[in-house]
Design an enzyme around this catalytic site. Structure first.
Site, PDB file in Angstrom:
ATOM      1  N   ALA A 326      31.404  38.326  39.187  1.00 43.36           N
ATOM      2  CA  ALA A 326      32.867  38.305  39.283  1.00 43.36           C
ATOM      3  C   ALA A 326      33.325  36.961  38.703  1.00 43.36           C
ATOM      4  O   ALA A 326      33.477  35.975  39.407  1.00 43.36           O
ATOM      5  CB  ALA A 326      33.303  38.453  40.733  1.00 43.36           C
ATOM      6  N   ASP A 502      30.848  32.291  39.370  1.00 42.75           N
ATOM      7  CA  ASP A 502      30.789  33.569  40.070  1.00 42.75           C
ATOM      8  C   ASP A 502      31.659  33.487  41.311  1.00 42.75           C
ATOM      9  O   ASP A 502      31.323  32.804  42.286  1.00 42.75           O
ATOM     10  CB  ASP A 502      29.335  33.883  40.441  1.00 42.75           C
ATOM     11  CG  ASP A 502      29.153  35.315  40.940  1.00 42.75           C
ATOM     12  OD1 ASP A 502      30.152  35.925  41.358  1.00 42.75           O
ATOM     13  OD2 ASP A 502      28.003  35.806  40.905  1.00 42.75           O
ATOM     14  N   HIS A 503      32.780  34.196  41.280  1.00 38.97           N
ATOM     15  CA  HIS A 503      33.752  34.118  42.370  1.00 38.97           C
ATOM     16  C   HIS A 503      33.221  34.728  43.670  1.00 38.97           C
ATOM     17  O   HIS A 503      33.807  34.548  44.740  1.00 38.97           O
ATOM     18  CB  HIS A 503      35.038  34.837  41.949  1.00 38.97           C
ATOM     19  CG  HIS A 503      36.266  34.315  42.625  1.00 38.97           C
ATOM     20  ND1 HIS A 503      36.242  33.389  43.647  1.00 38.97           N
ATOM     21  CD2 HIS A 503      37.586  34.595  42.427  1.00 38.97           C
ATOM     22  CE1 HIS A 503      37.464  33.123  44.042  1.00 38.97           C
ATOM     23  NE2 HIS A 503      38.306  33.850  43.322  1.00 38.97           N
ATOM     24  N   ARG A 504      32.105  35.453  43.591  1.00 38.83           N
ATOM     25  CA  ARG A 504      31.534  36.025  44.807  1.00 38.83           C
ATOM     26  C   ARG A 504      30.963  34.951  45.720  1.00 38.83           C
ATOM     27  O   ARG A 504      30.838  35.160  46.926  1.00 38.83           O
ATOM     28  CB  ARG A 504      30.431  37.033  44.456  1.00 38.83           C
ATOM     29  CG  ARG A 504      30.918  38.241  43.649  1.00 38.83           C
ATOM     30  CD  ARG A 504      29.753  39.122  43.265  1.00 38.83           C
ATOM     31  NE  ARG A 504      28.750  38.387  42.507  1.00 38.83           N
ATOM     32  CZ  ARG A 504      27.517  38.818  42.271  1.00 38.83           C
ATOM     33  NH1 ARG A 504      27.137  40.003  42.749  1.00 38.83           N
ATOM     34  NH2 ARG A 504      26.671  38.105  41.570  1.00 38.83           N
TER      35      ARG A 504
END
Length: 532
Positions: A326, A502-504
């Site tokens: 993400a 990575d936005h996760r």
């Protein structure tokens, strides 16, 4: 003497033949590998117990054999005799005519030159160069073939002096580890079959295999095979490692080998199918699978060229990252006026031939300092196990543009090296990358990647995370911009930077904090030296 499949461990009743490096008539020594087999947990060689000559080979790759089954028959150690020649009509014996081989090539039996083990998880490669032909005399160390894997090209040298009797491959052929590339004669050692890195692992009990149903299911790629529930998937160690590295649940993969066994190719096909699967659109919205390309030749001349192995791998990895991560990209500007002035002074004062201290080298220093403060940027996300893997080492990947495509060599333990050490290592890795001489290990194990397009141009870009890493830093071309300093408008050298993460696992606020920290380090050379 019959060579049989021995007991392989408690609960293991059979194995699959994966390699037969010998042929009938070939002499072998005690300990030479005759057959190589694979169980659910390990691959292992079956060696000759004593010297002899292979009289008969009773199995071939892919055969499933039971413990105690005869794999090969060995003779008494003497070469297989040729049929006796008819007696000459003349009573006077005639000397045998001399042959060019007898005069120029070292004596010795024919031996197979096979593709050796190229590294952990590498099943084979593509032949890109064949440098010999039948009849050529070769010396030990002479390059016979060049093989290209997913990330590097590597030469295959002769192990001893001899003569090329037969060449069995041509440029463009895809070959697996253990495949015979050529037959040589001479006094060299007959190479044993390459052993996978798991061959030394002790045999362990295999998990119960799930029997394929009477009508094998068809997977999402349209292939027929057996699909297994979690934990009961028959697959070799190399396949399990490959699936683990690419985030694939083996229970979702259709096995096409005997007994529903999952192979590395099955995992690759599964990944390709997952990447090319139609996007799920909201009800009523247009969309679906991509249509096939039109026939462009209707509109004008076209030229088609096959993708190289490296380009295919780049496409596969980037597609995997695009569908997995993400991604969010954070942009900022760093005032590098003082840092660039200091860098130029160091470069101008260095001895001739010294490695050049580049902005990439200084970026490595800045990144290591920031990663120590923000450790979740130096991590990997393991959703399957509900964990975050924090890496207590700093191996920084450096993206290098080559004629063959983008490669990412890794600087290991960057936190323990001086600026001059880093400069020398970056220069050496970049040179070997452009020459196609990087080893596989030099491109593994990175924890964070830097890509610098400043030498080419552009004001900003959005780099793609090098999965399974969680962040990548991009640098663009610096330029003079007006800036306020002490109430005055002055020209300053500003460098655009972009951080994709990575936005996760990384929140936007932390992404901004990370780039702000980098800006501080780039803008203050003393702080960079003190804190990196």
């Amino acid at each position: 003497m019959e060579l049989r499949l021995p007991e392989l461990g408690e609960g293991i009743t059979d194995a699959t033949v994966v390699n037969v490096p010998v042929r009938a008539g070939q002499p072998v020594r005690a300990g030479d590998t005759v057959v190589e087999v694979e169980t659910d947990k390990a691959s292992m060689p079956i060696p000759a117990e004593s010297a002899g000559t292979v009289s008969e080979v009773k199995v071939k790759p892919g055969d499933k054999v039971k413990v105690g089954a005869v794999l090969a028959v060995l003779g008494d150690g003497k070469p297989v005799a040729a049929p006796p020649a008819a007696p000459a009509p003349s009573a006077k014996p005639q000397p045998a005519p001399a042959t060019p081989q007898a005069a120029t090539a070292p004596a010795g039996p024919a031996r197979e030159f096979s593709l050796p083990n190229l590294g952990e998880g590498i099943e084979g490669g593509v032949v890109v160069a064949v440098n010999v032909k039948p009849g050529d005399q070769v010396r030990a160390g002479q390059e016979l073939f060049t093989i290209e894997t997913d990330k590097a090209s590597m030469p295959l040298p002769a192990d001893a002096d001899g003569k090329v009797e037969e060449v069995r491959v041509k440029p463009g052929d895809k070959v697996n580890v253990g495949a015979v590339l050529a037959v040589l004669s001479g006094a060299g050692k007959t190479p044993a079959a390459p052993r996978p890195t798991t061959a030394s692992a002790p045999p362990t009990a295999a998990p119960a295999k799930v029997q394929a149903p009477a009508q094998a299911p068809v997977d999402s790629n349209g292939r027929t095979g057996a699909v297994h529930p979690p934990g009961l998937v028959p697959a070799g160690p190399a396949t399990r490692r490959y699936a683990r590295e690419h985030g694939v649940n083996l229970a979702e993969v259709s096995g096409t080998a005997r007994g529903g066994r999952v192979t590395v190719d099955d995992v690759r096909t599964h990944i390709r199918g997952r990447m090319s699967a139609p996007i799920a659109y909201a009800p009523g919205s247009p969309g679906g699978a991509l249509p096939p390309l039109p026939d462009f030749s209707k509109y004008g001349p076209v030229e088609k060229k096959p993708l190289s192995t490296l380009r295919k791998k780049i496409a596969e990895n980037l597609t995997l990252a695009w569908h997995t991560v993400a991604a969010v990209t954070q942009y900022d500007l760093a005032d590098i006026t003082d840092l660039e002035a200091g860098r130029k002074r160091i470069t101008e004062g260095a001895a001739k031939g010294s490695p050049k201290v580049t902005m990439t080298v200084l970026a490595v220093k800045a990144v290591v300092a920031a990663l120590k403060e923000f450790p979740h940027f130096n991590a990997s996300l393991d959703l399957a196990n509900g964990e975050v893997v924090y890496k207590n080492h700093f191996h920084i990947g450096i993206a290098v543009d080559t004629e063959r495509g983008l490669v990412v060599p890794v600087i290991r333990d960057a936190d323990k090296k001086s600026i001059r050490d880093l400069a020398a290592e970056v220069a050496g890795l970049a040179e070997r990358a452009r020459a196609g001489k990087l080893s596989i290990d030099e491109m593994r194990g990175g924890t964070f990647t830097i890509t610098n397009l400043g030498g080419i141009g552009g004001t900003a870009f959005s780099p793609i995370v090098n999965y399974p890493e969680v962040a990548i830093l991009g640098l663009s071309r610096s330029n003079i911009q007006p800036a306020y300093r002490d109430g005055q408008l002055v020209p300053r050298l500003m460098m655009p930077l972009c951080l994709t993460y990575d936005h996760r696992i990384i929140d936007g606020a932390d992404g901004a904090r990370f780039t702000t920290r980098l800006v501080q380090l780039f803008s203050d050379p003393i702080r960079l030296l003190m804190e990196s």
